[in-house]
Each structure stands twice: as structure tokens, then as C-alpha cells.
Design a protein around this motif. Structure first.
Motif, PDB file in Angstrom:
ATOM      1  N   LEU A 170      30.614  36.516  28.161  1.00  0.00           N
ATOM      2  CA  LEU A 170      30.700  35.360  27.269  1.00  0.00           C
ATOM      3  C   LEU A 170      30.858  34.044  28.034  1.00  0.00           C
ATOM      4  O   LEU A 170      31.417  33.074  27.507  1.00  0.00           O
ATOM      5  CB  LEU A 170      31.857  35.551  26.275  1.00  0.00           C
ATOM      6  N   ASP A 171      30.400  34.049  29.285  1.00  0.00           N
ATOM      7  CA  ASP A 171      30.328  32.826  30.095  1.00  0.00           C
ATOM      8  C   ASP A 171      31.672  32.215  30.463  1.00  0.00           C
ATOM      9  O   ASP A 171      31.790  30.999  30.642  1.00  0.00           O
ATOM     10  CB  ASP A 171      29.460  31.770  29.388  1.00  0.00           C
ATOM     11  N   ARG A 172      32.683  33.057  30.540  1.00  0.00           N
ATOM     12  CA  ARG A 172      33.962  32.553  31.070  1.00  0.00           C
ATOM     13  C   ARG A 172      33.935  32.729  32.586  1.00  0.00           C
ATOM     14  O   ARG A 172      33.460  33.758  33.083  1.00  0.00           O
ATOM     15  CB  ARG A 172      35.136  33.321  30.469  1.00  0.00           C
ATOM     16  N   PRO A 173      34.467  31.739  33.336  1.00  0.00           N
ATOM     17  CA  PRO A 173      34.399  31.858  34.798  1.00  0.00           C
ATOM     18  C   PRO A 173      35.346  32.930  35.329  1.00  0.00           C
ATOM     19  O   PRO A 173      36.439  33.122  34.797  1.00  0.00           O
ATOM     20  CB  PRO A 173      34.831  30.469  35.285  1.00  0.00           C
ATOM     21  N   LEU A 174      34.902  33.636  36.360  1.00  0.00           N
ATOM     22  CA  LEU A 174      35.799  34.517  37.116  1.00  0.00           C
ATOM     23  C   LEU A 174      36.549  33.599  38.087  1.00  0.00           C
ATOM     24  O   LEU A 174      35.925  32.961  38.932  1.00  0.00           O
ATOM     25  CB  LEU A 174      34.986  35.568  37.872  1.00  0.00           C
ATOM     26  N   VAL A 175      37.866  33.516  37.915  1.00  0.00           N
ATOM     27  CA  VAL A 175      38.616  32.509  38.686  1.00  0.00           C
ATOM     28  C   VAL A 175      39.335  33.124  39.894  1.00  0.00           C
ATOM     29  O   VAL A 175      39.734  34.281  39.876  1.00  0.00           O
ATOM     30  CB  VAL A 175      39.613  31.728  37.803  1.00  0.00           C
ATOM     31  N   VAL A 176      39.483  32.271  40.898  1.00  0.00           N
ATOM     32  CA  VAL A 176      39.997  32.689  42.204  1.00  0.00           C
ATOM     33  C   VAL A 176      41.059  31.718  42.661  1.00  0.00           C
ATOM     34  O   VAL A 176      40.956  30.516  42.394  1.00  0.00           O
ATOM     35  CB  VAL A 176      38.847  32.608  43.252  1.00  0.00           C
ATOM     36  N   LYS A 177      42.066  32.217  43.364  1.00  0.00           N
ATOM     37  CA  LYS A 177      42.966  31.316  44.093  1.00  0.00           C
ATOM     38  C   LYS A 177      43.108  31.862  45.510  1.00  0.00           C
ATOM     39  O   LYS A 177      43.421  33.032  45.706  1.00  0.00           O
ATOM     40  CB  LYS A 177      44.328  31.235  43.406  1.00  0.00           C
ATOM     41  N   GLU A 178      42.867  30.976  46.439  1.00  0.00           N
ATOM     42  CA  GLU A 178      42.843  31.364  47.849  1.00  0.00           C
ATOM     43  C   GLU A 178      44.092  30.833  48.547  1.00  0.00           C
ATOM     44  O   GLU A 178      44.460  29.674  48.343  1.00  0.00           O
ATOM     45  CB  GLU A 178      41.593  30.707  48.467  1.00  0.00           C
ATOM     46  N   TYR A 179      44.744  31.664  49.348  1.00  0.00           N
ATOM     47  CA  TYR A 179      45.846  31.225  50.210  1.00  0.00           C
ATOM     48  C   TYR A 179      45.397  31.513  51.632  1.00  0.00           C
ATOM     49  O   TYR A 179      45.613  32.598  52.164  1.00  0.00           O
ATOM     50  CB  TYR A 179      47.138  31.963  49.870  1.00  0.00           C
ATOM     51  N   PRO A 180      44.735  30.540  52.250  1.00  0.00           N
ATOM     52  CA  PRO A 180      44.024  30.798  53.507  1.00  0.00           C
ATOM     53  C   PRO A 180      44.968  30.846  54.710  1.00  0.00           C
ATOM     54  O   PRO A 180      46.148  30.521  54.592  1.00  0.00           O
ATOM     55  CB  PRO A 180      43.086  29.594  53.599  1.00  0.00           C
ATOM     56  N   PRO A 181      44.427  31.221  55.859  1.00  0.00           N
ATOM     57  CA  PRO A 181      45.233  31.154  57.085  1.00  0.00           C
ATOM     58  C   PRO A 181      45.724  29.724  57.299  1.00  0.00           C
ATOM     59  O   PRO A 181      45.053  28.768  56.905  1.00  0.00           O
ATOM     60  CB  PRO A 181      44.242  31.548  58.186  1.00  0.00           C
ATOM     61  N   GLU A 235      52.900  31.605  41.631  1.00  0.00           N
ATOM     62  CA  GLU A 235      53.922  30.541  41.699  1.00  0.00           C
ATOM     63  C   GLU A 235      54.841  30.757  42.900  1.00  0.00           C
ATOM     64  O   GLU A 235      55.264  29.801  43.552  1.00  0.00           O
ATOM     65  CB  GLU A 235      54.729  30.491  40.390  1.00  0.00           C
ATOM     66  N   ILE A 236      55.165  32.023  43.191  1.00  0.00           N
ATOM     67  CA  ILE A 236      55.993  32.318  44.372  1.00  0.00           C
ATOM     68  C   ILE A 236      55.229  31.915  45.641  1.00  0.00           C
ATOM     69  O   ILE A 236      55.760  31.231  46.516  1.00  0.00           O
ATOM     70  CB  ILE A 236      56.364  33.822  44.426  1.00  0.00           C
ATOM     71  N   LEU A 237      53.960  32.314  45.710  1.00  0.00           N
ATOM     72  CA  LEU A 237      53.171  32.019  46.915  1.00  0.00           C
ATOM     73  C   LEU A 237      52.921  30.527  47.097  1.00  0.00           C
ATOM     74  O   LEU A 237      52.846  30.037  48.230  1.00  0.00           O
ATOM     75  CB  LEU A 237      51.823  32.737  46.835  1.00  0.00           C
ATOM     76  N   ASN A 238      52.788  29.804  45.973  1.00  0.00           N
ATOM     77  CA  ASN A 238      52.573  28.359  46.083  1.00  0.00           C
ATOM     78  C   ASN A 238      53.698  27.705  46.884  1.00  0.00           C
ATOM     79  O   ASN A 238      53.487  26.722  47.590  1.00  0.00           O
ATOM     80  CB  ASN A 238      52.512  27.716  44.691  1.00  0.00           C
ATOM     81  N   ILE A 239      54.895  28.271  46.763  1.00  0.00           N
ATOM     82  CA  ILE A 239      56.043  27.722  47.499  1.00  0.00           C
ATOM     83  C   ILE A 239      56.170  28.368  48.876  1.00  0.00           C
ATOM     84  O   ILE A 239      56.469  27.700  49.859  1.00  0.00           O
ATOM     85  CB  ILE A 239      57.349  27.948  46.692  1.00  0.00           C
TER      86      ILE A 239
END
Ligand SMILES: [Zn+2]
Length: 290
Positions: A72-83, A115-119
Motif C-alpha cells: 500500500l505504498d508505505r515506506p520501509l523505514v530505516v535508522k542507521e547508527y553508523p561507526p 531512544e536508548i541508542l540515540n543517547i
């Protein structure tokens, strides 16, 4: 005319002999670029659906589109925590949630872990998060396990045993359970093709997949399994034709840890969410330092 009649009769005979012959049993859903939903639209929907993730919680994550879309054209979303900087990560870890659309907590916990990783992201690992891998299943009026056209995405991965076993297993072992339909052919679903592409591009060392409500930790593939994550203990469920555990753990020889939360509709406590995360990171550290 006679030919047409014969062809018509032959068709009737076929339908009579093989009433359930799988031609293309699933409705086609057309893609047109202007219909594609933005991440802002998706966050509006997620905030309206999940009690534990508000619209702004979702927007604050600054999710990216993987470039793939659901039926139904919803985006597959990603969040990257790179080196980070010069630090070489101990491994590439793919974490995914919500492959079964009615397992709400498996999506909400992904947001809490992000949220934990963001910090605390320190560059120890290179993380790749896919918080909502079956958006159409979750975001229907009545959420469902399968995707929009009724395929169980966790039975649709192109495992080496799919052709021989998936439909046979579905018929004989599940009694053709609607909730476990593996699809007409391997990777028939765009959501699964998107996930396969993510796995091919990211080349994870370990895959973590969140589900509910069996209340346990399952493990397929090479390294030693975690004995516990929070109050969830190791208990092997086995593999199925077309499942991610089978595809990753057996075909790709990549460890797959399946986290089965205790409840699909009730969140673990904040302390459990954080203890599960700490246990996961500790296990990863032990594994990757071996
Ligand atoms: Zn599940």
C-alpha cells in the motif's frame, strides 16, 4: 469456434480436476509514485495506532526511507547508527520489528530501544534498525499478522526449502491457516524483497527480530545463543520453510535471534525494556570478542 469450445472445455476440466490450482491467487495492487506515503504520513499513522509511540516520538527518530515500499505504498523505514570516528565496530547488527502486524509491542519496543541508542550509541556496534517491517499489517483498521494481501511475511523468505516445503507445510501442518499463508512463491511480497535487499546490502553479522507473545528467546545459526534477555529465556522454537530464522540462520549462516515478547498488546515495563537491551548488548560483546 470449435477450437474455442475445446479450449473452454479443457479449462473447465482443469478447474474441476484442480480446483485450487495456484494461478495467481492474490489481488494485484498497483504502484504509482505520487501515491507513495511520506515518512511524516507514516508517523501520523503510527502515532494514531500505538499507545506507546506518539507522532512526535516517531518524527523525532528522523527515520529514513530504504527506498522500498509496502503493497500500500508505505515506506520501509530505516535508522542507521553508523561507526563513529576511528573506532572499528565489533559487528554489524540488524534489528527488525513488526514483521507480524498484530504484534504491536514488537514495534513499540523498537522505538524504545532506538531512544536508548540515540543517547548511548558509542560506536561499539554498527546498528541498522528496521522498526516496522510490515506497515500495512499494523496500520490497517484491524491490525493483522499478515501483509495487505494475506501473506505471512515470516514464511515468505526465499529459503532453499521454500519450493519443496512451504506450501506443503502450510497445507499439512497448519491446515491452511490463513495466518500462516507463505504466499504463492518465495519472496512474492515487496516487504520481503525489501528486507532481503537490506540484508544483502548491510551484510549483518547478527540479526535480531522482535515478535510476541511467546515470552522467550529463540536462536538460529552460528554463534552461541543468549541464555536470557531480561525475563525472556532461551527456548528453541525450530524453523519453518520461508521464515527469517531459516533464511538467515541456515541459508546465509548468519545468527538470527528471535525475541518473543510476552504480550503482543501490552508493553514490557520500562525497566524490562532497558534490561533486555543491556543483556542483548552484553551477549553481543561476548560473541563478537571471541
Ligand atoms: Zn510474530
Amino acid at each position: 469456434m470449435a477450437y474455442r469450445l475445446r479450449a473452454g472445455l479443457a479449462f473447465l476440466l482443469l478447474v474441476t480436476l484442480f480446483p485450487e490450482a495456484p494461478a495467481d491467487p492474490l489481488p494485484r495492487i498497483r504502484h504509482t509514485e505520487p501515491d507513495r506515503l511520506s515518512i511524516e504520513d507514516l508517523c501520523q499513522e503510527i502515532g494514531g495506532k500505538l499507545g506507546s509511540v506518539s507522532v512526535s516520538d516517531c518524527l523525532d527518530q528522523e527515520l529514513q526511507s530504504s527506498g522500498d515500499y509496502s503493497l500500500l505504498d508505505r515506506p520501509l523505514v530505516v535508522k542507521e547508527y553508523p561507526p563513529l570516528g576511528q573506532k572499528i565496530p565489533l559487528g554489524r547488527i540488524l534489528v527488525l520489528g513488526g514483521i507480524h502486524g498484530d504484534e504491536y509491542a514488537s514495534v513499540s519496543v523498537m522505538f524504545k530501544w532506538m531512544e536508548i541508542l540515540n543517547i548511548h550509541h558509542s560506536g561499539l556496534f554498527h546498528w541498522h534498525f528496521l522498526p516496522l517491517t510490515n506497515p500495512d499489517g499494523l496500520l490497517r483498521k484491524k491490525s493483522q499478522r499478515q501483509n495487505e494481501r494475506g501473506v505471512d511475511l515470516n514464511r515468505n523468505f526465499p529459503t532453499s526449502d521454500w519450493e519443496d516445503d512451504a506450501l506443503e507445510y502450510w497445507t499439512t501442518r497448519t491446515g491452511r491457516s490463513e495466518r500462516r499463508y507463505p504466499g504463492p512463491f518465495p519472496a512474492s511480497e515487496p516487504e520481503v524483497r525489501g528486507l532481503v535487499k537490506e540484508i544483502e546490502e548491510f551484510q549483518p553479522d547478527i540479526i535480531i527480530s522482535l515478535h510476541a507473545p511467546f515470552g522467550l528467546v529463540d536462536h538460529d545459526g552460528p554463534p552461541t545463543a543468549p541464555t536470557k534477555l531480561g525475563n525472556l529465556w532461551l527456548s528453541r522454537l525450530g524453523i519453518y520453510p520461508g521464515s527469517l530464522g531459516n533464511y538467515g540462520g541456515i541459508d546465509l549462516d548468519t545468527a538470527v535471534v528471535t525475541v518473543e515478547l510476552k504480550y503482543a498488546g501490552i508493553m514490557p515495563s520500562p525497566s524490562q525494556i532497558s534490561v533486555m537491551w543491556t543483556d542483548l548488548v552484553r551477549w553481543l560483546l561476548r560473541e563478537r570478542r571471541k
